[in-house]
Design an enzyme around this catalytic site. Structure first.
Site, PDB file in Angstrom:
ATOM      1  N   HIS A   1       0.883  -1.330   0.089  1.00 60.54           N
ATOM      2  CA  HIS A   1      -0.008  -0.013  -0.032  1.00 60.54           C
ATOM      3  C   HIS A   1       0.851   1.364  -0.102  1.00 60.54           C
ATOM      4  CE1 HIS A   1      -3.116   2.916   0.986  1.00 60.54           C
ATOM      5  NE2 HIS A   1      -4.099   1.877   0.575  1.00 60.54           N
TER       6      HIS A   1
ATOM      7  N   ASP B   1      -7.911  -5.536  -0.049  1.00 56.86           N
ATOM      8  CA  ASP B   1      -8.571  -6.261  -1.133  1.00 56.86           C
ATOM      9  C   ASP B   1      -7.953  -7.732  -1.003  1.00 56.86           C
ATOM     10  OD1 ASP B   1      -7.423  -3.562  -3.357  1.00 56.86           O
ATOM     11  OD2 ASP B   1      -9.645  -4.376  -2.987  1.00 56.86           O
TER      12      ASP B   1
END
Ligand code: SDX
Length: 444
Positions: free
Chosen positions: A322, A379
């Site tokens: 991320h 996700d």
């Protein structure tokens, strides 16, 4: 570069006080001063609004890794601590105690609704859940295998054509936002029905936001589907966790389009396209495809991790990493727990969940991932929940988009309400051909 402190008003103005922080930069023989702004959580930014006019230089920052595009009060992330709050309220509290409609109200209006405000807001979703019958014909124009994200983006703009009387009017903002939030469910369900060749199912006025979406997707004319409370709760939680997330790629796209004074339909349709990419919202579909392939090929997780670490290989562990979280993504932790709960309640045995857990366990102890601060993101587990709800992989990113729409609405509004707002137009450093003459064809 010396930086000290400055205060920050809610609207992003630096506070003019004695404690003003100043950044001094030296360029050749000259030195310049730039103000520092400090956010309500102590985040610090060097305000370079005057950089070019005072120094003749621009700042270059590929991918905006170090650049803030705005001052915002909607969501707050602490990437080091793994914190996410919407309007100051922790995501853990909202996921456990709120509903998606209530969280959408908080994200858009800044406060949790009172009972009467929530009742009125919910009633608007029921009022606007149907699509204009004229919109149905647009679905006929798509091939059966059209990606639902392409349909969603196109249909949001098409929907805007049927709301042209209020699409651009500021005083109808509350009406426009609810129409978009309510009707995207119907568009998503209709695009799913179109892809499987089943007739469209209309929404039920007495169903809640999430129940209606599942009903429209899974009911058939001869047999109604009544979603279980576990499914409704899991979908509410999924949408809450996706509602907003600072200036991610698709939200920045929405704000960029908003800055040209395009309306909410156009801005959200652009956000859908940006979210579609596999590095962003498309990752939830890529994760489940990765896990399914590992299961089908009976690939050992440790061998797969070795492939990822092999720099000659371009394989990424989808759902990991991320830009902001350099510790765990709080949403991933909540979704992982929700996965276990839902699958056991629905008595579903999905072998890919065990593969995902094994991959996480190996990665979290492996130097390659630790050194790069790669952790599961939102996700990594979300596709397993969506599949357990019967939602096909090509609809996963549509679900992400539906969850993110309240955030896009709030961010569009904030962009338009900024008294110092300007059209977003980044500069560049040119490295192409310098001036040269046109050559006639015969001379080339
Ligand atoms: C979302 O921004 C948001 O807030 C987004 C989001 C939201 O709510 O809106 O949180 C939603 O988009 C989550 C991210 C979903 N995407 C993925 O899961 C795709 C896989 N992840 C990566 O592509 C990547 O981690 C990104 C895109 C998420 C972040 O990319 P960055 O910040 O540009 O980091 P990078 O690509 O420069 O990676 C740094 C290093 C590199 O290694 P080196 O070149 O230093 O050797 O880490 C490696 C990368 O190769 N790396 C990975 C990896 N992610 C980064 N290696 C293997 N697998 C991965 N997933």
């Amino acid at each position: 570069m010396l930086c000290q402190r400055a205060g920050l008003h809610q609207n992003g103005e630096s506070m003019a006080d004695s404690k003003k922080d100043i950044c001094r930069i030296e360029l050749g023989e000259s030195s310049y001063e730039l103000p520092v702004v400090v956010g309500s959580e102590g985040e610090r930014g060097i305000d370079i609004s005057s950089l070019r006019s005072t120094t003749g230089h621009i700042a270059l920052d590929r991918g905006y890794m170090n650049t803030g595009s705005c001052v915002s009060s909607i969501s707050y992330i602490d990437g080091e601590q793994g914190i996410l709050r919407y309007r100051g309220i922790a995501i853990e509290d909202l996921a456990e105690k709120s509903t998606f409609v209530e969280t959408a109200y908080l994200v858009i209006y800044g406060e949790l609704p009172t009972a009467s405000q929530l009742k009125e807001f919910s009633a608007m979703f029921t009022k606007y859940e149907m699509l204009h019958e004229g919109l149905k014909h647009h679905f006929e124009g798509f091939p059966p295998n059209a990606h639902p994200m392409a349909i969603l983006s196109s249909m949001i703009n098409a929907m805007g054509c049927y709301e042209a009387d209020i699409a651009d009017s500021d005083q109808h903002f509350d009406e426009v936002l609810v129409r978009i939030m309510s009707k995207v469910r119907t568009i998503a369900a209709f695009s799913y029905k179109k892809s499987i060749g089943e007739p469209f199912i209309y929404p039920y006025p007495e169903f809640s936001y999430c129940a209606n979406l599942l009903h429209m997707m899974f009911s058939v004319p001869y047999k109604e589907f009544f979603p279980s409370k576990e499914a409704i709760s899991a979908l509410n939680k999924f949408f809450i966790l996706h509602a907003d997330h600072e200036q991610n790629c698709s939200t920045s796209t929405v704000r960029m389009v908003a800055s040209s004074k395009a309306n909410l339909f156009a801005s959200i349709a652009a956000g859908v396209c940006s979210l579609w990419g596999p590095l962003h919202g498309g990752a939830n579909m890529a994760v489940i495809e990765m896990l399914d392939q590992l299961y089908k090929d009976k690939t050992k997780t440790k061998d797969f991790v070795a492939q990822i670490k092999d720099s000659t290989n371009k394989t990424k562990l989808m759902g990991f990493g991320h830009r902001v979280y350099k510790n765990h993504d709080p949403r991933a932790k909540i979704i992982k727990k929700s996965c276990d709960e839902l699958l056991s309640k629905l008595k579903i045995n999905d072998p890919t969940l065990e593969i995902a857990k094994e991959l996480e366990e190996i990665a979290l102890q492996d130097e390659y991932f630790i050194s790069r601060k790669l952790y599961p993101n939102v996700d990594f587990y979300s596709g397993i929940i969506l599949r357990a709800l019967g939602i096909p992989a090509n609809m996963f990113t549509v679900m992400f988009a539906i969850g993110r729409i309240p955030g896009w609405i709030a961010q569009w509004r904030e962009e338009n309400a900024d008294p110092k707002g300007k059209i977003c137009r980044p500069r560049q450093i040119y490295n192409g051909q310098t001036s040269r003459p046109y050559k006639k064809l015969a001379d080339r």
